[in-house]
Design a protein around this motif. Structure first.
Motif, PDB file in Angstrom:
ATOM      1  N   ASP A  27       0.755  -0.995  -0.024  1.00  0.00           N
ATOM      2  CA  ASP A  27       0.093   0.231  -0.168  1.00  0.00           C
ATOM      3  C   ASP A  27       0.935   1.567  -0.041  1.00  0.00           C
ATOM      4  N   ILE A  28       1.937   1.617   1.091  1.00  0.00           N
ATOM      5  CA  ILE A  28       2.694   2.130   1.247  1.00  0.00           C
ATOM      6  C   ILE A  28       4.028   2.918  -0.802  1.00  0.00           C
ATOM      7  N   TYR A  29       4.186   1.515  -1.273  1.00  0.00           N
ATOM      8  CA  TYR A  29       4.509   1.963  -2.517  1.00  0.00           C
ATOM      9  C   TYR A  29       3.649   2.104  -3.302  1.00  0.00           C
ATOM     10  N   ASP A  30       2.527   1.053  -3.548  1.00  0.00           N
ATOM     11  CA  ASP A  30       1.581   2.003  -4.561  1.00  0.00           C
ATOM     12  C   ASP A  30       1.101   3.874  -4.112  1.00  0.00           C
ATOM     13  N   ASP A  31       1.008   4.141  -2.845  1.00  0.00           N
ATOM     14  CA  ASP A  31       0.778   5.712  -2.614  1.00  0.00           C
ATOM     15  C   ASP A  31       2.052   6.514  -3.106  1.00  0.00           C
ATOM     16  N   GLY A  32       2.715   6.245  -2.901  1.00  0.00           N
ATOM     17  CA  GLY A  32       4.007   6.677  -3.558  1.00  0.00           C
ATOM     18  C   GLY A  32       4.678   7.514  -2.855  1.00  0.00           C
ATOM     19  N   PRO A  33       5.799   8.255  -2.689  1.00  0.00           N
ATOM     20  CA  PRO A  33       5.919   9.151  -1.825  1.00  0.00           C
ATOM     21  C   PRO A  33       5.247  10.593  -1.811  1.00  0.00           C
ATOM     22  N   TRP A  34       5.109  11.880  -1.061  1.00  0.00           N
ATOM     23  CA  TRP A  34       4.847  13.174  -1.426  1.00  0.00           C
ATOM     24  C   TRP A  34       4.574  13.616  -2.432  1.00  0.00           C
ATOM     25  N   GLU A  35       3.275  14.391  -2.538  1.00  0.00           N
ATOM     26  CA  GLU A  35       3.560  15.465  -3.038  1.00  0.00           C
ATOM     27  C   GLU A  35       3.646  16.472  -2.546  1.00  0.00           C
ATOM     28  N   VAL A  36       4.876  18.265  -2.732  1.00  0.00           N
ATOM     29  CA  VAL A  36       5.274  19.216  -2.128  1.00  0.00           C
ATOM     30  C   VAL A  36       5.411  20.369  -3.212  1.00  0.00           C
ATOM     31  N   CYS A  37       4.391  21.397  -3.075  1.00  0.00           N
ATOM     32  CA  CYS A  37       5.088  22.332  -3.832  1.00  0.00           C
ATOM     33  C   CYS A  37       6.110  23.131  -3.366  1.00  0.00           C
ATOM     34  N   GLU A  38       6.378  23.962  -4.330  1.00  0.00           N
ATOM     35  CA  GLU A  38       7.749  24.653  -4.434  1.00  0.00           C
ATOM     36  C   GLU A  38       7.400  26.006  -3.292  1.00  0.00           C
ATOM     37  N   GLU A  39       6.376  26.148  -2.763  1.00  0.00           N
ATOM     38  CA  GLU A  39       6.583  27.623  -2.431  1.00  0.00           C
ATOM     39  C   GLU A  39       7.291  26.193  -0.768  1.00  0.00           C
ATOM     40  N   GLU A  40       6.314  25.419  -0.548  1.00  0.00           N
ATOM     41  CA  GLU A  40       7.566  24.467   0.582  1.00  0.00           C
ATOM     42  C   GLU A  40       8.797  24.176   0.952  1.00  0.00           C
ATOM     43  N   VAL A  41       8.481  23.708  -0.856  1.00  0.00           N
ATOM     44  CA  VAL A  41      10.498  23.140  -0.686  1.00  0.00           C
ATOM     45  C   VAL A  41      11.196  24.695  -0.846  1.00  0.00           C
ATOM     46  N   GLU A  42      10.974  26.139  -0.824  1.00  0.00           N
ATOM     47  CA  GLU A  42      12.149  26.574  -0.852  1.00  0.00           C
ATOM     48  C   GLU A  42      11.744  27.137   0.576  1.00  0.00           C
ATOM     49  N   GLY A  43      10.595  27.202   1.286  1.00  0.00           N
ATOM     50  CA  GLY A  43      11.125  28.054   2.847  1.00  0.00           C
ATOM     51  C   GLY A  43      12.090  26.174   3.826  1.00  0.00           C
ATOM     52  N   TRP A  44      12.053  24.700   2.994  1.00  0.00           N
ATOM     53  CA  TRP A  44      12.439  24.284   4.023  1.00  0.00           C
ATOM     54  C   TRP A  44      14.302  24.845   3.789  1.00  0.00           C
ATOM     55  N   LYS A  45      14.813  24.730   2.107  1.00  0.00           N
ATOM     56  CA  LYS A  45      15.857  24.958   2.002  1.00  0.00           C
ATOM     57  C   LYS A  45      16.083  26.235   2.511  1.00  0.00           C
ATOM     58  N   GLN A  76      14.574  17.085  -2.256  1.00  0.00           N
ATOM     59  CA  GLN A  76      13.986  18.593  -3.152  1.00  0.00           C
ATOM     60  C   GLN A  76      14.424  19.651  -2.627  1.00  0.00           C
ATOM     61  N   SER A  77      14.544  18.612  -1.312  1.00  0.00           N
ATOM     62  CA  SER A  77      15.100  19.940  -0.128  1.00  0.00           C
ATOM     63  C   SER A  77      16.741  20.694   0.939  1.00  0.00           C
ATOM     64  N   THR A  78      17.176  19.393  -0.107  1.00  0.00           N
ATOM     65  CA  THR A  78      18.266  20.008   0.383  1.00  0.00           C
ATOM     66  C   THR A  78      19.350  19.545  -1.067  1.00  0.00           C
ATOM     67  N   GLY A  79      19.310  19.915  -1.163  1.00  0.00           N
ATOM     68  CA  GLY A  79      20.274  20.430  -2.842  1.00  0.00           C
ATOM     69  C   GLY A  79      20.300  19.705  -3.311  1.00  0.00           C
ATOM     70  N   CYS A  80      21.709  18.333  -3.280  1.00  0.00           N
ATOM     71  CA  CYS A  80      22.109  17.228  -3.772  1.00  0.00           C
ATOM     72  C   CYS A  80      20.805  16.051  -4.336  1.00  0.00           C
ATOM     73  N   THR A  81      20.855  15.161  -4.953  1.00  0.00           N
ATOM     74  CA  THR A  81      19.926  14.570  -4.973  1.00  0.00           C
ATOM     75  C   THR A  81      20.607  12.903  -3.364  1.00  0.00           C
ATOM     76  N   LYS A  82      18.888  12.361  -3.321  1.00  0.00           N
ATOM     77  CA  LYS A  82      19.875  12.087  -1.915  1.00  0.00           C
ATOM     78  C   LYS A  82      18.711  10.844  -2.179  1.00  0.00           C
ATOM     79  N   THR A  83      19.674   9.875  -1.580  1.00  0.00           N
ATOM     80  CA  THR A  83      18.756   8.374  -1.715  1.00  0.00           C
ATOM     81  C   THR A  83      19.034   7.490   0.619  1.00  0.00           C
ATOM     82  N   PHE A  84      18.103   7.045   0.274  1.00  0.00           N
ATOM     83  CA  PHE A  84      18.295   6.975   1.804  1.00  0.00           C
ATOM     84  C   PHE A  84      19.444   5.380   1.759  1.00  0.00           C
TER      85      PHE A  84
END
Length: 361
Positions: A59-77, A136-144
């Motif tokens: 169920d978690i895998y099918d649901d996919g990652p969260w959708e985040v808006c550009e404004e949120e991402v810029e605030g986190w950055k 999306q919020s911490t610069g370069c691409t990261k993986t778990f």
């Protein structure tokens, strides 16, 4: 028909869902044959409200990652660049976080450290949900990278980890080349219970107030806080269950001591994310939901690496011969799984300070 004897019960409520945490003698850690521990059956019986290689994972895998808006991402950055951390509240995980809180309590009651909550799909589901947001919020691409730790702080006297930086050194290559205030390594600390100043809150010193943040030295509190006023720069991070903080490898942080005023234990789960070119994932073949045996070997390896850094009493940090015998058995199982681990991770395991005591005790 099998019966289960329960000597102790503690009701845990979360989002109107009821979980019963109870001591079941036949499920105690020391009663389990070592060879059966990597398999899913024991863990399903220990926390039947959680999933192991089950439908929750799908169920978690099918649901996919969260959708985040550009404004949120810029605030986190902005928060990451300025403070070295940012907090996210009110996200829907797709399952009840209270089940993981109850699971951590059940584990501790049966002789396990909280990190073994990673045997359950819901824990890996958190990492899966977090990965896109973190990248999306911490610069370069990261993986778990499969670096994780569980926490259980019991009032009124237990405490979180003392003040520290995850990386005591600050190599230049640990920062994104095109954005030098963005780290290549971050941690995400997720509150499984509500967290406040009474049951061991997380505290951080913002990067903009920390003269040693990028210097590559200094963990001593008396050097970090040199005036009475400098203590006022400390930021407390109370959270509701499911809230989380993302922070860099150089943020100075700690967990406070719990108090008699705490309403319940503080439980949490931390995940590591990194640029795979700088710090590769611990598994040779990364999988969002590893098999039950791989989950066990990873959790056991984390116990060897972080044995002396766990918050709260963990019997495997004692000098009891039986505890060293158990750790020795875990190490032998982990060593047999080295083909599944990245060579840098196996080197870290072999370099653990506690390993000499395990092997030679």
């Amino acid at each position: 028909k099998a019966t289960v004897s329960v000597l102790y019960c503690d009701a845990v409520y979360m989002n109107d869902t009821h979980y019963t945490v109870g001591l079941v003698p036949e499920l105690m850690r020391e009663r389990q044959p070592m060879g059966t521990l990597p398999e899913a059956d024991y863990w399903k019986r220990l926390c039947p409200w959680l999933s192991v290689e089950g439908n929750t994972m799908l169920d978690i895998y099918d649901d996919g990652p969260w959708e985040v808006c550009e404004e949120e991402v810029e605030g986190w950055k902005e928060g990451m660049r300025r403070d070295g951390f940012f907090v996210v509240k009110g996200r829907d995980w797709g399952f009840d976080v209270g089940g993981l809180d109850a699971g951590v309590r059940q584990l501790k009651l049966h002789g396990w450290q909280a990190t073994f909550i990673s045997m359950y799909d819901e824990a890996y589901g958190m990492a899966f949900k977090l990965q896109t947001l973190v990248s999306q919020s911490t610069g370069c691409t990261k993986t778990f990278n499969y670096d994780f730790l569980g926490y259980h702080v019991t009032p009124p006297t237990e405490a979180g980890m003392p003040p520290h930086r995850d990386f005591p050194h600050c190599p230049t290559e640990s920062w994104c080349s095109d954005d030098p205030m963005m780290p290549k390594i971050v941690s995400c600390w997720v509150a499984l219970s509500s967290v406040d100043g009474f049951n061991s809150c997380l505290y951080m010193l913002p990067a903009c107030k920390d003269r040693f943040y990028k210097s590559g030295r200094c963990e001593a509190a008396e050097e970090v806080f040199t005036t009475n006023e400098s203590f006022q720069d400390i930021v407390a991070l109370p959270m509701d269950a499911g809230d989380f903080v993302v922070f860099s490898h150089r943020v100075y942080h700690w967990g406070s001591t719990s108090t008699p005023l705490a309403a319940h234990p503080r439980t949490a789960l931390a995940f590591g994310f990194s640029d795979p070119a700088y710090k590769p994932p611990y598994l040779v073949t990364p999988d969002p939901f590893p098999s039950s045996p791989l989950r066990f070997y990873l959790a056991a390896a984390q116990m060897i690496i972080y044995n002396k850094r766990q918050d709260g009493p963990w019997p495997l940090t004692s000098d009891e011969p039986s505890d060293f015998a158990f750790l020795r058995s875990l190490y032998k199982m982990v060593a047999c799984a080295y083909d599944c681990f990245d060579p840098l991770y196996t080197k870290t395991i072999e370099g653990s300070p506690v390993l000499g005591h395990i092997v030679h005790s």
